[in-house]
Design an enzyme around this catalytic site. Structure first.
Site, mmCIF file in Angstrom:
data_model
loop_
_atom_site.group_PDB
_atom_site.id
_atom_site.type_symbol
_atom_site.label_atom_id
_atom_site.label_comp_id
_atom_site.label_asym_id
_atom_site.label_seq_id
_atom_site.Cartn_x
_atom_site.Cartn_y
_atom_site.Cartn_z
ATOM 1 N N GLU A 1 0.721 -1.167 0.160
ATOM 2 C CA GLU A 1 -0.359 0.219 -0.081
ATOM 3 C C GLU A 1 0.984 1.306 -0.213
ATOM 4 O O GLU A 1 0.624 2.474 0.911
ATOM 5 C CB GLU A 1 -1.248 0.111 1.241
ATOM 6 C CG GLU A 1 -1.746 -1.700 0.846
ATOM 7 C CD GLU A 1 -2.641 -1.102 2.273
ATOM 8 O OE1 GLU A 1 -2.832 -0.618 3.324
ATOM 9 O OE2 GLU A 1 -3.453 -2.499 2.403
ATOM 10 N N GLU B 1 -6.128 -10.895 -1.354
ATOM 11 C CA GLU B 1 -6.923 -10.888 -0.348
ATOM 12 C C GLU B 1 -8.240 -10.362 -0.673
ATOM 13 O O GLU B 1 -8.869 -9.474 -0.048
ATOM 14 C CB GLU B 1 -6.902 -9.149 0.828
ATOM 15 C CG GLU B 1 -5.237 -9.339 0.689
ATOM 16 C CD GLU B 1 -4.747 -7.998 1.566
ATOM 17 O OE1 GLU B 1 -5.779 -7.356 2.324
ATOM 18 O OE2 GLU B 1 -2.812 -7.755 1.595
HETATM 19 O O1 G3I Z 1 -5.791 -9.841 18.618
HETATM 20 C C1 G3I Z 1 -6.498 -8.015 19.385
HETATM 21 C C2 G3I Z 1 -7.132 -8.495 20.813
HETATM 22 O O2 G3I Z 1 -6.516 -9.633 20.931
HETATM 23 C C3 G3I Z 1 -7.827 -7.026 20.754
HETATM 24 O O3 G3I Z 1 -8.339 -7.243 22.204
HETATM 25 C C4 G3I Z 1 -8.856 -6.703 19.631
HETATM 26 C C5 G3I Z 1 -8.752 -5.726 20.217
HETATM 27 O O4 G3I Z 1 -8.911 -4.397 19.566
HETATM 28 O O5 G3I Z 1 -7.555 -6.364 19.019
HETATM 29 C C6 G3I Z 1 -6.605 -8.008 18.490
HETATM 30 O O6 G3I Z 1 -6.855 -7.488 17.401
HETATM 31 C C7 G3I Z 1 -6.526 -6.753 16.157
HETATM 32 C C8 G3I Z 1 -6.180 -7.593 14.496
HETATM 33 O O7 G3I Z 1 -7.000 -7.242 13.529
HETATM 34 C C9 G3I Z 1 -6.903 -9.268 15.665
HETATM 35 O O8 G3I Z 1 -8.277 -9.268 15.107
HETATM 36 C C10 G3I Z 1 -6.187 -5.202 15.512
HETATM 37 O O9 G3I Z 1 -7.192 -4.250 16.503
HETATM 38 C C11 G3I Z 1 -6.394 -5.214 14.857
HETATM 39 O O10 G3I Z 1 -5.813 -3.856 14.573
HETATM 40 C C12 G3I Z 1 -6.564 -6.169 13.909
HETATM 41 O O11 G3I Z 1 -7.249 -5.163 12.009
HETATM 42 C C13 G3I Z 1 -6.139 -5.975 11.195
HETATM 43 C C14 G3I Z 1 -5.701 -5.180 10.047
HETATM 44 O O12 G3I Z 1 -5.045 -5.190 9.028
HETATM 45 C C15 G3I Z 1 -4.613 -3.986 10.552
HETATM 46 O O13 G3I Z 1 -3.537 -4.779 10.681
HETATM 47 C C16 G3I Z 1 -6.994 -7.206 10.440
HETATM 48 O O14 G3I Z 1 -7.813 -8.434 11.195
HETATM 49 C C17 G3I Z 1 -6.010 -7.314 8.824
HETATM 50 O O15 G3I Z 1 -7.502 -8.146 8.305
HETATM 51 C C18 G3I Z 1 -6.334 -6.357 8.150
HETATM 52 O O16 G3I Z 1 -5.642 -6.846 7.262
HETATM 53 C C19 G3I Z 1 -5.137 -5.811 5.759
HETATM 54 C C20 G3I Z 1 -3.361 -6.660 5.381
HETATM 55 O O17 G3I Z 1 -2.684 -6.547 6.415
HETATM 56 C C21 G3I Z 1 -3.789 -5.319 4.706
HETATM 57 N N1 G3I Z 1 -4.229 -4.791 3.120
HETATM 58 C C22 G3I Z 1 -5.621 -4.643 3.978
HETATM 59 C C23 G3I Z 1 -5.986 -5.566 4.902
HETATM 60 C C24 G3I Z 1 -7.242 -5.162 5.846
HETATM 61 O O18 G3I Z 1 -7.569 -4.244 6.221
#
Ligand code: G3I
Length: 374
Positions: A160, A265
């Site tokens: 990105e 994705e």
């Molecule tokens: O695991 C913790 C949990 O313990 C906690 O209680 C909770 C509170 O918010 O957060 C949890 O972590 C989250 C994690 O996903 C697991 O669900 C994070 O807050 C959250 O920021 C994270 O989001 C991820 C996001 O990228 C940011 O890294 C998404 O799962 C993931 O699907 C998303 O993937 C991205 C790709 O890497 C790049 N392209 C876009 C795509 C979608 O945004």
């Protein structure tokens, strides 16, 4: 003898037991059906990598032949503090993939999100020099890519980096290292594992301006002696966008520029858009919850279920049409329950973007791409 995808799909259909319009998973798995055309992958959640690994009989193991860590290999998880590497979940991903005979896709080395502030700052919180950041980047990539040398099939090296109109995004990476920051990232990855595939990955790649930007990066890298093995089109879509014709146009443009492609994705939200111009996957975009934007909390009506199936069918027909250029199609998760789309761009909704329902049962969308490709 190679069996054509159509024959394999027919074979899969013959093996399916169809009950009340919902298919059972094909016995050999969706990835096997498309084996002659491209890899079919999924993203693995961190929670599935904690403790005992899922068995070889798990859904993701049976259905897919490429695994991407949804979060476990991002910088904040791998190196949360200077020099403190934590490979526990990434090691588990590699072990799980080996058990399932799946390729591992490393995601991701350079991103402006999920990178701790310390990476860009000195002890006083001021931006570090170019030399220091280059050293940190080199160390991170050499340590991570080096650890999984020969075990990770390909890396999303840079994620990105482009604005919607194709120019380079303003990020700390670019501000401190300069406009060629991505060249350094690819160079370090290539040094660390010369045989791994290297990818540039972005969302909204159905937009011509963004594709033009990606081709510019690929050419710049080629001029620096680095081959980009594929451009990743993330494919975070909706029932309402993008048009298949726009996706096809992007695929053709990349192909004509000599660039190979991966759908990295894939998911299709069925929920109303919070704004007509909404698209993409920028995790900083957030909208306030309202019931009008969350209409299917008690289940997805048949009409929408069917629309989703048709949309997946259209996409897979397109991917097959360009199978000579498309190396992989990875879904961003396996079941609807685990999809990030339930929480973005509005938290706490009930979305249905993937192939398997909340109980892990295949949906009509699954049936559509395992039986009925036109
Ligand atoms: O695991 C913790 C949990 O313990 C906690 O209680 C909770 C509170 O918010 O957060 C949890 O972590 C989250 C994690 O996903 C697991 O669900 C994070 O807050 C959250 O920021 C994270 O989001 C991820 C996001 O990228 C940011 O890294 C998404 O799962 C993931 O699907 C998303 O993937 C991205 C790709 O890497 C790049 N392209 C876009 C795509 C979608 O945004």
């Amino acid at each position: 003898m190679k069996i054509s995808v159509k024959k394999r799909l027919a074979l899969g259909a013959a093996l399916l037991s169809v009950t009340t319009g919902v298919a059972s998973a094909v016995p050999e798995g969706i990835a096997d059906l498309y084996n002659e055309s491209f890899l079919v992958g999924t993203a693995i959640k961190s929670r599935d990598l904690m403790g005992e690994l899922p068995s070889a009989d798990s859904l993701s193991c049976r259905e897919f032949n490429a695994f991407t860590a949804e979060n476990a290999m991002k910088w904040q998880h791998i190196q949360p503090a200077p020099g403190q590497f934590d490979f526990a979940l990434a090691d588990q991903l590699v072990a799980y993939a080996q058990q399932c005979h799946a390729r591992v896709i490393g995601h991701t080395l350079v991103w402006h999100q999920q990178t701790p502030d310390w990476v860009f700052e000195d002890a006083q919180g001021n931006p570090v020099s170019r030399e220091i950041l280059l050293d940190r980047l080199r160390e991170h990539i050499h340590t991570l890519v080096g650890r999984y040398k020969g075990k990770v099939y390909g890396w999303d090296v840079v994620n990105e980096a482009l604005n919607e109109e194709g120019s380079l995004r303003d990020t700390p990476w670019r501000r401190i290292l300069g406009d060629d920051f991505y060249v350094h990232a690819f160079r370090f990855a290539k040094e660390a594992d010369p045989n791994a595939q290297l990818y540039y990955n972005d969302f909204n790649m159905y937009k011509p301006e963004k594709v033009a930007g990606a081709i510019r990066l690929v050419k710049q890298l080629a001029a620096s002696g680095i081959k980009v093995d594929a451009v990743g089109m993330q494919a975070h879509y909706s029932l309402f966008y993008p048009a298949l014709a726009d996706i096809e146009h992007s695929i053709k443009t990349l192909r004509d520029a000599g660039v190979r492609i991966a759908m990295t994705e894939l998911d299709i939200s069925v929920l109303p858009l919070p704004d007509d111009a909404f698209s993409g996957a920028d995790i900083t975009q957030r909208f306030t919850a309202h019931p009008v934007y969350d209409p299917y909390v008690n289940g997805l009506p048949n009409a929408e279920q069917q629309q989703l199936a048709e949309r997946y069918q259209g996409l897979f027909a397109l991917y097959l049409k360009y199978a000579d250029s498309v190396d992989r199609v990875t879904f961003w998760g396996t079941t609807d329950e685990e999809s990030w789309r339930n929480n973005w761009p509005i938290r706490g909704r009930t979305d249905y973007p993937l192939l398997f329902d909340r109980n892990g049962r295949p949906k009509p969308a699954y049936e559509a791409i395992t039986q009925h490709i036109p």
